[in-house]
Design an enzyme around this catalytic site. Structure first.
Site, PDB file in Angstrom:
ATOM      1  N   GLN A  32       0.987  -1.267  -0.187  1.00 16.99           N
ATOM      2  CA  GLN A  32      -0.139   0.263  -0.090  1.00 16.99           C
ATOM      3  C   GLN A  32       0.943   1.201   0.405  1.00 16.99           C
ATOM      4  O   GLN A  32       2.363   0.922   0.006  1.00 16.99           O
ATOM      5  CB  GLN A  32      -0.845   0.090   1.401  1.00 16.99           C
ATOM      6  CG  GLN A  32       0.005  -0.258   2.350  1.00 16.99           C
ATOM      7  CD  GLN A  32      -0.882  -1.108   3.233  1.00 16.99           C
ATOM      8  OE1 GLN A  32      -2.397  -1.719   3.760  1.00 16.99           O
ATOM      9  NE2 GLN A  32      -0.035  -1.819   4.238  1.00 16.99           N
ATOM     10  N   HIS A  63      -8.836   4.009  19.638  1.00 16.99           N
ATOM     11  CA  HIS A  63      -7.680   2.843  20.347  1.00 16.99           C
ATOM     12  C   HIS A  63      -8.285   2.949  21.725  1.00 16.99           C
ATOM     13  O   HIS A  63      -8.354   1.124  22.053  1.00 16.99           O
ATOM     14  CB  HIS A  63      -6.110   3.858  20.094  1.00 16.99           C
ATOM     15  CG  HIS A  63      -5.599   3.473  19.042  1.00 16.99           C
ATOM     16  ND1 HIS A  63      -5.230   4.948  17.888  1.00 16.99           N
ATOM     17  CD2 HIS A  63      -5.272   3.064  18.127  1.00 16.99           C
ATOM     18  CE1 HIS A  63      -4.643   4.866  16.911  1.00 16.99           C
ATOM     19  NE2 HIS A  63      -5.292   3.531  16.801  1.00 16.99           N
ATOM     20  N   GLU A 107       1.415  -7.039  12.081  1.00 15.58           N
ATOM     21  CA  GLU A 107       1.213  -6.630  11.527  1.00 15.58           C
ATOM     22  C   GLU A 107       1.772  -6.482   9.733  1.00 15.58           C
ATOM     23  O   GLU A 107       3.532  -7.228  10.081  1.00 15.58           O
ATOM     24  CB  GLU A 107       1.737  -4.701  11.809  1.00 15.58           C
ATOM     25  CG  GLU A 107       2.705  -3.327  10.787  1.00 15.58           C
ATOM     26  CD  GLU A 107       0.696  -3.482  10.438  1.00 15.58           C
ATOM     27  OE1 GLU A 107       0.424  -2.915  10.138  1.00 15.58           O
ATOM     28  OE2 GLU A 107       0.719  -4.259   8.672  1.00 15.58           O
ATOM     29  N   ASP A 138       1.922 -11.701   7.110  1.00 11.86           N
ATOM     30  CA  ASP A 138       0.008 -11.570   7.531  1.00 11.86           C
ATOM     31  C   ASP A 138      -0.283 -12.382   8.410  1.00 11.86           C
ATOM     32  O   ASP A 138      -0.061 -12.903   8.742  1.00 11.86           O
ATOM     33  CB  ASP A 138       0.177 -12.584   6.202  1.00 11.86           C
ATOM     34  CG  ASP A 138      -1.886 -12.312   6.240  1.00 11.86           C
ATOM     35  OD1 ASP A 138      -1.946 -13.118   4.527  1.00 11.86           O
ATOM     36  OD2 ASP A 138      -2.974 -11.792   6.966  1.00 11.86           O
ATOM     37  N   GLY A 139      -1.710 -10.993   8.703  1.00 11.92           N
ATOM     38  CA  GLY A 139      -1.527 -11.946  10.279  1.00 11.92           C
ATOM     39  C   GLY A 139      -3.061 -13.409  10.036  1.00 11.92           C
ATOM     40  O   GLY A 139      -3.072 -13.627  11.471  1.00 11.92           O
ATOM     41  N   ASP A 156      -7.282  -4.826  14.192  1.00 10.82           N
ATOM     42  CA  ASP A 156      -7.250  -3.077  13.972  1.00 10.82           C
ATOM     43  C   ASP A 156      -6.688  -3.723  12.427  1.00 10.82           C
ATOM     44  O   ASP A 156      -5.324  -2.231  12.501  1.00 10.82           O
ATOM     45  CB  ASP A 156      -5.916  -2.860  15.330  1.00 10.82           C
ATOM     46  CG  ASP A 156      -6.239  -1.330  14.870  1.00 10.82           C
ATOM     47  OD1 ASP A 156      -5.295  -0.714  15.650  1.00 10.82           O
ATOM     48  OD2 ASP A 156      -6.593  -0.894  14.106  1.00 10.82           O
ATOM     49  N   SER A 157      -7.342  -3.640  11.653  1.00 15.59           N
ATOM     50  CA  SER A 157      -7.074  -3.690  10.305  1.00 15.59           C
ATOM     51  C   SER A 157      -7.553  -2.785   9.412  1.00 15.59           C
ATOM     52  O   SER A 157      -8.968  -1.652   9.338  1.00 15.59           O
ATOM     53  CB  SER A 157      -7.502  -5.183   9.538  1.00 15.59           C
ATOM     54  OG  SER A 157      -8.819  -5.160   9.408  1.00 15.59           O
ATOM     55  N   THR A 158      -7.171  -2.344   8.091  1.00 15.86           N
ATOM     56  CA  THR A 158      -7.673  -1.701   7.388  1.00 15.86           C
ATOM     57  C   THR A 158      -8.908  -2.405   6.974  1.00 15.86           C
ATOM     58  O   THR A 158      -9.396  -3.182   7.498  1.00 15.86           O
ATOM     59  CB  THR A 158      -6.905  -1.156   6.196  1.00 15.86           C
ATOM     60  OG1 THR A 158      -6.161  -2.676   5.533  1.00 15.86           O
ATOM     61  CG2 THR A 158      -5.064  -0.407   5.981  1.00 15.86           C
ATOM     62  N   PRO A 163      -4.611  -6.368   1.393  1.00 17.63           N
ATOM     63  CA  PRO A 163      -4.117  -7.432   2.071  1.00 17.63           C
ATOM     64  C   PRO A 163      -5.298  -7.661   3.566  1.00 17.63           C
ATOM     65  O   PRO A 163      -5.155  -8.716   3.707  1.00 17.63           O
ATOM     66  CB  PRO A 163      -2.923  -6.446   2.789  1.00 17.63           C
ATOM     67  CG  PRO A 163      -2.931  -5.019   2.359  1.00 17.63           C
ATOM     68  CD  PRO A 163      -3.829  -5.495   1.110  1.00 17.63           C
TER      69      PRO A 163
HETATM   70  N1  SAM Z   1      -5.550   1.882  14.176  1.00 17.79           N
HETATM   71  C1  SAM Z   1      -6.337   2.286  12.959  1.00 17.79           C
HETATM   72  C2  SAM Z   1      -7.680   3.187  12.229  1.00 17.79           C
HETATM   73  O1  SAM Z   1      -8.303   3.923  12.886  1.00 17.79           O
HETATM   74  O2  SAM Z   1      -8.733   2.203  11.326  1.00 17.79           O
HETATM   75  C3  SAM Z   1      -6.021   1.436  11.943  1.00 17.79           C
HETATM   76  C4  SAM Z   1      -5.366   0.661  12.158  1.00 17.79           C
HETATM   77  S1  SAM Z   1      -3.530   0.067  11.465  1.00 17.79           S
HETATM   78  C5  SAM Z   1      -2.862   1.625  10.137  1.00 17.79           C
HETATM   79  C6  SAM Z   1      -4.270  -0.305   9.619  1.00 17.79           C
HETATM   80  C7  SAM Z   1      -3.718  -1.624   9.795  1.00 17.79           C
HETATM   81  O3  SAM Z   1      -3.606  -3.538   9.078  1.00 17.79           O
HETATM   82  C8  SAM Z   1      -2.149  -1.061   8.901  1.00 17.79           C
HETATM   83  O4  SAM Z   1      -1.073  -1.143   9.703  1.00 17.79           O
HETATM   84  C9  SAM Z   1      -1.991  -2.545   7.400  1.00 17.79           C
HETATM   85  O5  SAM Z   1      -0.898  -2.852   6.632  1.00 17.79           O
HETATM   86  C10 SAM Z   1      -2.625  -3.714   8.546  1.00 17.79           C
HETATM   87  N2  SAM Z   1      -3.315  -5.200   7.817  1.00 17.79           N
HETATM   88  C11 SAM Z   1      -3.932  -5.547   6.973  1.00 17.79           C
HETATM   89  N3  SAM Z   1      -3.903  -5.688   6.506  1.00 17.79           N
HETATM   90  C12 SAM Z   1      -2.949  -7.247   7.429  1.00 17.79           C
HETATM   91  C13 SAM Z   1      -2.975  -8.522   7.029  1.00 17.79           C
HETATM   92  N4  SAM Z   1      -3.569  -9.466   6.548  1.00 17.79           N
HETATM   93  N5  SAM Z   1      -2.461  -8.695   8.083  1.00 17.79           N
HETATM   94  C14 SAM Z   1      -1.688  -8.183   8.885  1.00 17.79           C
HETATM   95  N6  SAM Z   1      -1.756  -6.295   8.974  1.00 17.79           N
HETATM   96  C15 SAM Z   1      -2.327  -6.209   8.230  1.00 17.79           C
END
Ligand code: SAM
Length: 281
Positions: A32, A63, A107, A138-139, A156-158, A163
């Site tokens: 990304q 959070h 993460e 990968d989670g 806490d993902s996108t 991903p």
């Molecule tokens: N806290 C933020 C919010 O307020 O929405 C979002 C949390 S954080 C920035 C979202 C994270 O999910 C990103 O860093 C992204 O890289 C991660 N992510 C996405 N898909 C993932 C996966 N399959 N495994 C682990 N992390 C993942």
């Protein structure tokens, strides 16, 4: 982007603009585009693919609500898994609980962790806590392969594409159930009731056959489109309000700015349109 502003466009139908002071970093990772900018009224923003993830001004709401709701329902959370959350804000709140002995952060993108550590220490500082272990990867894979068990899993993902797509699927939650302890709880970022009600409904449809308890709870987020956002809650038996003990919050005496025991209970009072949508089979 209009000059002097950074705009987040959402679903092609709504735009949120933040007065820009300066761009701090922008980097394309294999997953990304990660950006950090300085704004006039909201502190620093972390954006992923142009979507606001964290703003220094209001990140405490998101959070605190994603961490303290499950950690105060569980009677004694010791081992917590955070999936995503590379900005570190969720880990910071989890580690405020003295009962937590270990917090694993899974993460997928190291660029998010590096950018947050360097430019948003407010959320990332606790990633250096000795109780925190960062596992870059990968989670979905971590949950499938780990032999560890956790009292609380926090997703806490996108949003459910790229991903993060599989983090919103049944196979992932069956694996989550396997790695949760007997009183285990899982909460997940579930999107906007106004713009993504299908995500919330689909999560509920996935969770219902896997967990005896599943619910949703809301919080307001000034910097997210529509200002109202949802988390899903699921557990092997603990109910989010009836098994919550306000005395635990009072005893913990944590330095919180949004979450308290009244907010906890109120968050599960859903508006009728959402209740109707979630009751549909
Ligand atoms: N806290 C933020 C919010 O307020 O929405 C979002 C949390 S954080 C920035 C979202 C994270 O999910 C990103 O860093 C992204 O890289 C991660 N992510 C996405 N898909 C993932 C996966 N399959 N495994 C682990 N992390 C993942």
């Amino acid at each position: 982007m209009s000059s002097g502003w950074i705009d987040e466009e959402y679903q092609g139908i709504v735009r949120t603009g933040f007065r820009l002071k300066r761009r701090i970093m922008r980097r394309r990772s294999p997953f990304q585009t990660v950006e950090v900018v300085e704004t006039k009224g909201h502190g620093r923003l972390l954006l992923i693919d142009g979507m606001t993830m964290v703003s220094e001004r209001d990140e405490f709401v998101y959070h605190e609500m994603i961490a303290h709701v499950p950690l105060f329902v569980h009677p004694r959370p010791r081992r917590v898994l955070v999936i995503g959350g590379g900005d570190g804000g969720t880990v910071r709140e989890v580690l405020r609980h003295r009962s937590v002995e270990r917090c694993v952060l899974a993460e997928i993108d190291p660029v998010v962790v590096e950018a947050s550590r360097r430019h948003i220490p407010r959320t990332a500082a606790s990633l250096s806590d000795p109780r925190c272990e960062i596992r870059i990867g990968d989670g979905v894979k971590f949950v499938r392969e780990t032999r560890e068990h956790f009292d609380v899993v926090i997703v806490d993902s996108t949003e459910p594409f790229g991903p993060a797509k599989e983090l919103f699927g049944p196979a992932f939650y069956r694996d989550v159930r396997r790695i949760l302890t007997d009183e285990g709880i899982v909460v997940s970022q579930a999107g906007s009731p106004f713009y993504e009600i299908a995500t919330i409904r689909n999560l509920r449809r996935i969770l219902r056959p896997i967990f005896p308890i599943s619910d949703a709870y809301l919080f307001t987020n000034q910097t997210y489109p529509g200002g109202l956002w949802a988390f899903s809650f699921a557990s092997k038996g603990l109910r989010p309000v009836r098994d919550f003990r306000a005395a635990r919050v009072a005893r913990a005496r944590l330095p919180l700015r949004w979450y308290n025991s009244e907010i906890h209970a109120a968050a599960f009072a859903l508006p009728q349109f959402l209740k109707d949508e979630l009751s549909r089979r």
